[in-house]
Structures are given as structure tokens and as C-alpha cells.
Motif scaffolding. Structure first.
Motif, PDB file in Angstrom:
ATOM      1  N   LEU A 250       0.827  -1.204   0.000  1.00  0.00           N
ATOM      2  CA  LEU A 250       0.000   0.000   0.000  1.00  0.00           C
ATOM      3  C   LEU A 250       0.866   1.262   0.000  1.00  0.00           C
ATOM      4  O   LEU A 250       0.601   2.208  -0.736  1.00  0.00           O
ATOM      5  CB  LEU A 250      -0.932  -0.005   1.219  1.00  0.00           C
ATOM      6  CG  LEU A 250      -1.867   1.172   1.401  1.00  0.00           C
ATOM      7  CD1 LEU A 250      -2.905   1.198   0.293  1.00  0.00           C
ATOM      8  CD2 LEU A 250      -2.567   1.070   2.759  1.00  0.00           C
ATOM      9  N   PHE A 251       1.914   1.254   0.808  1.00  0.00           N
ATOM     10  CA  PHE A 251       2.769   2.430   0.908  1.00  0.00           C
ATOM     11  C   PHE A 251       3.758   2.549  -0.248  1.00  0.00           C
ATOM     12  O   PHE A 251       4.232   3.639  -0.548  1.00  0.00           O
ATOM     13  CB  PHE A 251       3.506   2.459   2.248  1.00  0.00           C
ATOM     14  CG  PHE A 251       2.584   2.764   3.394  1.00  0.00           C
ATOM     15  CD1 PHE A 251       1.957   3.997   3.495  1.00  0.00           C
ATOM     16  CD2 PHE A 251       2.311   1.809   4.365  1.00  0.00           C
ATOM     17  CE1 PHE A 251       1.089   4.275   4.544  1.00  0.00           C
ATOM     18  CE2 PHE A 251       1.445   2.075   5.410  1.00  0.00           C
ATOM     19  CZ  PHE A 251       0.834   3.315   5.503  1.00  0.00           C
ATOM     20  N   LYS A 252       4.062   1.453  -0.912  1.00  0.00           N
ATOM     21  CA  LYS A 252       5.003   1.475  -2.039  1.00  0.00           C
ATOM     22  C   LYS A 252       4.310   1.714  -3.376  1.00  0.00           C
ATOM     23  O   LYS A 252       4.954   2.103  -4.338  1.00  0.00           O
ATOM     24  CB  LYS A 252       5.785   0.158  -2.109  1.00  0.00           C
ATOM     25  CG  LYS A 252       6.696  -0.090  -0.927  1.00  0.00           C
ATOM     26  CD  LYS A 252       7.712   1.001  -0.760  1.00  0.00           C
ATOM     27  CE  LYS A 252       9.006   0.635  -1.406  1.00  0.00           C
ATOM     28  NZ  LYS A 252      10.043   1.630  -1.246  1.00  0.00           N
ATOM     29  N   SER A 253       3.014   1.464  -3.438  1.00  0.00           N
ATOM     30  CA  SER A 253       2.278   1.552  -4.695  1.00  0.00           C
ATOM     31  C   SER A 253       1.836   2.980  -4.972  1.00  0.00           C
ATOM     32  O   SER A 253       1.429   3.702  -4.064  1.00  0.00           O
ATOM     33  CB  SER A 253       1.054   0.635  -4.636  1.00  0.00           C
ATOM     34  OG  SER A 253       0.292   0.769  -5.805  1.00  0.00           O
ATOM     35  N   SER A 254       1.892   3.345  -6.241  1.00  0.00           N
ATOM     36  CA  SER A 254       1.417   4.677  -6.611  1.00  0.00           C
ATOM     37  C   SER A 254       0.050   4.609  -7.297  1.00  0.00           C
ATOM     38  O   SER A 254      -0.544   5.628  -7.591  1.00  0.00           O
ATOM     39  CB  SER A 254       2.427   5.352  -7.547  1.00  0.00           C
ATOM     40  OG  SER A 254       2.585   4.575  -8.721  1.00  0.00           O
ATOM     41  N   GLY A 255      -0.439   3.393  -7.528  1.00  0.00           N
ATOM     42  CA  GLY A 255      -1.725   3.214  -8.198  1.00  0.00           C
ATOM     43  C   GLY A 255      -2.870   3.130  -7.211  1.00  0.00           C
ATOM     44  O   GLY A 255      -2.779   3.556  -6.059  1.00  0.00           O
ATOM     45  N   SER A 256      -3.948   2.559  -7.674  1.00  0.00           N
ATOM     46  CA  SER A 256      -5.140   2.369  -6.856  1.00  0.00           C
ATOM     47  C   SER A 256      -4.838   1.378  -5.724  1.00  0.00           C
ATOM     48  O   SER A 256      -4.056   0.446  -5.888  1.00  0.00           O
ATOM     49  CB  SER A 256      -6.271   1.835  -7.733  1.00  0.00           C
ATOM     50  OG  SER A 256      -7.441   1.695  -6.986  1.00  0.00           O
ATOM     51  N   SER A 257      -5.468   1.558  -4.580  1.00  0.00           N
ATOM     52  CA  SER A 257      -5.124   0.760  -3.404  1.00  0.00           C
ATOM     53  C   SER A 257      -6.237  -0.185  -2.947  1.00  0.00           C
ATOM     54  O   SER A 257      -6.159  -0.747  -1.861  1.00  0.00           O
ATOM     55  CB  SER A 257      -4.738   1.689  -2.256  1.00  0.00           C
ATOM     56  OG  SER A 257      -5.806   2.560  -1.956  1.00  0.00           O
ATOM     57  N   TRP A 258      -7.256  -0.401  -3.757  1.00  0.00           N
ATOM     58  CA  TRP A 258      -8.382  -1.215  -3.314  1.00  0.00           C
ATOM     59  C   TRP A 258      -7.979  -2.651  -3.002  1.00  0.00           C
ATOM     60  O   TRP A 258      -8.514  -3.240  -2.069  1.00  0.00           O
ATOM     61  CB  TRP A 258      -9.528  -1.136  -4.314  1.00  0.00           C
ATOM     62  CG  TRP A 258      -9.251  -1.725  -5.662  1.00  0.00           C
ATOM     63  CD1 TRP A 258      -8.661  -1.100  -6.729  1.00  0.00           C
ATOM     64  CD2 TRP A 258      -9.542  -3.050  -6.091  1.00  0.00           C
ATOM     65  NE1 TRP A 258      -8.571  -1.952  -7.790  1.00  0.00           N
ATOM     66  CE2 TRP A 258      -9.113  -3.158  -7.438  1.00  0.00           C
ATOM     67  CE3 TRP A 258     -10.135  -4.158  -5.491  1.00  0.00           C
ATOM     68  CZ2 TRP A 258      -9.236  -4.329  -8.182  1.00  0.00           C
ATOM     69  CZ3 TRP A 258     -10.271  -5.322  -6.234  1.00  0.00           C
ATOM     70  CH2 TRP A 258      -9.824  -5.400  -7.553  1.00  0.00           C
ATOM     71  N   THR A 259      -7.044  -3.217  -3.760  1.00  0.00           N
ATOM     72  CA  THR A 259      -6.653  -4.609  -3.506  1.00  0.00           C
ATOM     73  C   THR A 259      -5.930  -4.742  -2.162  1.00  0.00           C
ATOM     74  O   THR A 259      -6.170  -5.683  -1.409  1.00  0.00           O
ATOM     75  CB  THR A 259      -5.772  -5.170  -4.640  1.00  0.00           C
ATOM     76  OG1 THR A 259      -4.656  -4.287  -4.846  1.00  0.00           O
ATOM     77  CG2 THR A 259      -6.552  -5.313  -5.914  1.00  0.00           C
ATOM     78  N   GLN A 260      -5.075  -3.797  -1.867  1.00  0.00           N
ATOM     79  CA  GLN A 260      -4.362  -3.840  -0.591  1.00  0.00           C
ATOM     80  C   GLN A 260      -5.314  -3.644   0.589  1.00  0.00           C
ATOM     81  O   GLN A 260      -5.178  -4.318   1.614  1.00  0.00           O
ATOM     82  CB  GLN A 260      -3.260  -2.777  -0.530  1.00  0.00           C
ATOM     83  CG  GLN A 260      -2.155  -2.982  -1.521  1.00  0.00           C
ATOM     84  CD  GLN A 260      -2.327  -2.109  -2.746  1.00  0.00           C
ATOM     85  OE1 GLN A 260      -3.443  -1.776  -3.157  1.00  0.00           O
ATOM     86  NE2 GLN A 260      -1.214  -1.729  -3.364  1.00  0.00           N
ATOM     87  N   LEU A 261      -6.272  -2.761   0.429  1.00  0.00           N
ATOM     88  CA  LEU A 261      -7.241  -2.530   1.507  1.00  0.00           C
ATOM     89  C   LEU A 261      -8.110  -3.765   1.736  1.00  0.00           C
ATOM     90  O   LEU A 261      -8.408  -4.115   2.888  1.00  0.00           O
ATOM     91  CB  LEU A 261      -8.096  -1.297   1.203  1.00  0.00           C
ATOM     92  CG  LEU A 261      -7.333   0.026   1.199  1.00  0.00           C
ATOM     93  CD1 LEU A 261      -8.230   1.165   0.720  1.00  0.00           C
ATOM     94  CD2 LEU A 261      -6.760   0.326   2.574  1.00  0.00           C
ATOM     95  N   PHE A 262      -8.513  -4.432   0.656  1.00  0.00           N
ATOM     96  CA  PHE A 262      -9.241  -5.696   0.810  1.00  0.00           C
ATOM     97  C   PHE A 262      -8.392  -6.706   1.570  1.00  0.00           C
ATOM     98  O   PHE A 262      -8.888  -7.394   2.461  1.00  0.00           O
ATOM     99  CB  PHE A 262      -9.603  -6.286  -0.558  1.00  0.00           C
ATOM    100  CG  PHE A 262     -10.862  -5.762  -1.183  1.00  0.00           C
ATOM    101  CD1 PHE A 262     -11.639  -4.783  -0.575  1.00  0.00           C
ATOM    102  CD2 PHE A 262     -11.280  -6.242  -2.402  1.00  0.00           C
ATOM    103  CE1 PHE A 262     -12.800  -4.308  -1.167  1.00  0.00           C
ATOM    104  CE2 PHE A 262     -12.449  -5.780  -3.013  1.00  0.00           C
ATOM    105  CZ  PHE A 262     -13.196  -4.805  -2.383  1.00  0.00           C
ATOM    106  N   ALA A 263      -7.109  -6.798   1.208  1.00  0.00           N
ATOM    107  CA  ALA A 263      -6.231  -7.773   1.863  1.00  0.00           C
ATOM    108  C   ALA A 263      -6.075  -7.471   3.358  1.00  0.00           C
ATOM    109  O   ALA A 263      -6.113  -8.383   4.184  1.00  0.00           O
ATOM    110  CB  ALA A 263      -4.863  -7.804   1.184  1.00  0.00           C
ATOM    111  N   ILE A 264      -5.937  -6.211   3.698  1.00  0.00           N
ATOM    112  CA  ILE A 264      -5.725  -5.826   5.098  1.00  0.00           C
ATOM    113  C   ILE A 264      -7.000  -5.999   5.930  1.00  0.00           C
ATOM    114  O   ILE A 264      -6.961  -6.577   7.016  1.00  0.00           O
ATOM    115  CB  ILE A 264      -5.240  -4.361   5.185  1.00  0.00           C
ATOM    116  CG1 ILE A 264      -3.860  -4.207   4.543  1.00  0.00           C
ATOM    117  CG2 ILE A 264      -5.210  -3.887   6.652  1.00  0.00           C
ATOM    118  CD1 ILE A 264      -3.464  -2.766   4.258  1.00  0.00           C
ATOM    119  N   PHE A 265      -8.121  -5.497   5.407  1.00  0.00           N
ATOM    120  CA  PHE A 265      -9.335  -5.430   6.215  1.00  0.00           C
ATOM    121  C   PHE A 265     -10.339  -6.554   6.000  1.00  0.00           C
ATOM    122  O   PHE A 265     -11.267  -6.699   6.785  1.00  0.00           O
ATOM    123  CB  PHE A 265     -10.014  -4.073   6.010  1.00  0.00           C
ATOM    124  CG  PHE A 265      -9.185  -2.930   6.492  1.00  0.00           C
ATOM    125  CD1 PHE A 265      -8.935  -2.748   7.844  1.00  0.00           C
ATOM    126  CD2 PHE A 265      -8.609  -2.035   5.592  1.00  0.00           C
ATOM    127  CE1 PHE A 265      -8.148  -1.703   8.297  1.00  0.00           C
ATOM    128  CE2 PHE A 265      -7.822  -0.983   6.038  1.00  0.00           C
ATOM    129  CZ  PHE A 265      -7.586  -0.823   7.394  1.00  0.00           C
TER     130      PHE A 265
END
Length: 116
Positions: A84-99
Motif C-alpha cells: 500500500l505504501f510502495k504503490s502509486s496506483g489504486s489501493s483497493w486490492t491492498q485494503l481488501f487484503a488488510i481489512f
């Protein structure tokens, strides 16, 4: 102890491999915008395979507590947070993974324990 380490590796491998397959087969880039329909599909698909990863982790470890599932949770959420912190694109996949996906992996382990 080795069994528990292998269990966490197997659980994480299930999560990662199925995630990569989803994006490879669909042709959607994981850190780009996607349609609401694809996001919904990813939500369900990811939750199912996260549950399975937690279940398999518990099955392989043969423990009667959720310690290995919490470790799997931490690894899944940790890598997603890093991404999430390294990506400059959309973050929906990382947020799904975390939450969603990381917590659901614990539910998979809980299901296996309660089933026994």
C-alpha cells in the motif's frame, strides 16, 4: 514447530497463488482502477480463498489454537500494508487484503478448530 512454519507458508501460498491467478486470467492489473463488478468478484473470490488458506493452515499445523492463523494474518496484512505504501496506483486490492482477506483467514482457522 516446523509443521507450524510449513502450515503458514502453505496458507500464504494459497492466498498469493490464487490472487495472482485471478488477475492473470482476468487481465486486470491489481493496482489499477477496476469496475465495481470486478471489485465485488474479487471481494468474494478473495474471501473464499482466504478462508481456505486459514483452514489449510490449521489443518497442516494440527494445533488447537489460532496462533498460526494470527501469524498468517500478520504476514498477509503486513505485505499488503507494505505494498500500500510502495504503490502509486489504486489501493483497493491492498485494503481488501488488510481489512477483509487477512481477518477471514483467521475465521478459516476458527472454523477448522470448531469443526473438530
Amino acid at each position: 514447530m516446523i509443521r507450524q512454519i510449513l502450515a503458514v507458508i502453505a496458507g500464504y501460498a494459497i492466498f498469493v497463488i490464487t490472487s495472482v491467478l485471478l488477475f492473470q486470467v482476468s487481465g486486470v492489473k491489481p493496482h489499477s482502477d477496476a469496475s465495481g463488478l470486478f471489485m465485488g468478484l474479487t471481494f468474494v473470490y478473495g474471501a473464499v480463498f482466504s478462508f481456505l488458506s486459514g483452514l489449510v493452515t490449521q489443518f497442516i499445523s494440527k494445533t488447537k489454537n489460532l496462533k498460526v492463523n494470527y501469524i498468517l494474518f500478520a504476514i498477509m496484512a503486513g505485505f499488503a500494508t507494505f505494498s500500500l505504501f510502495k504503490s502509486s496506483g489504486s489501493s483497493w486490492t491492498q485494503l481488501f487484503a488488510i481489512f477483509v482477506f487477512a481477518p477471514v483467514s483467521v475465521l478459516g482457522g476458527l472454523f477448522w478448530i470448531k469443526k473438530k
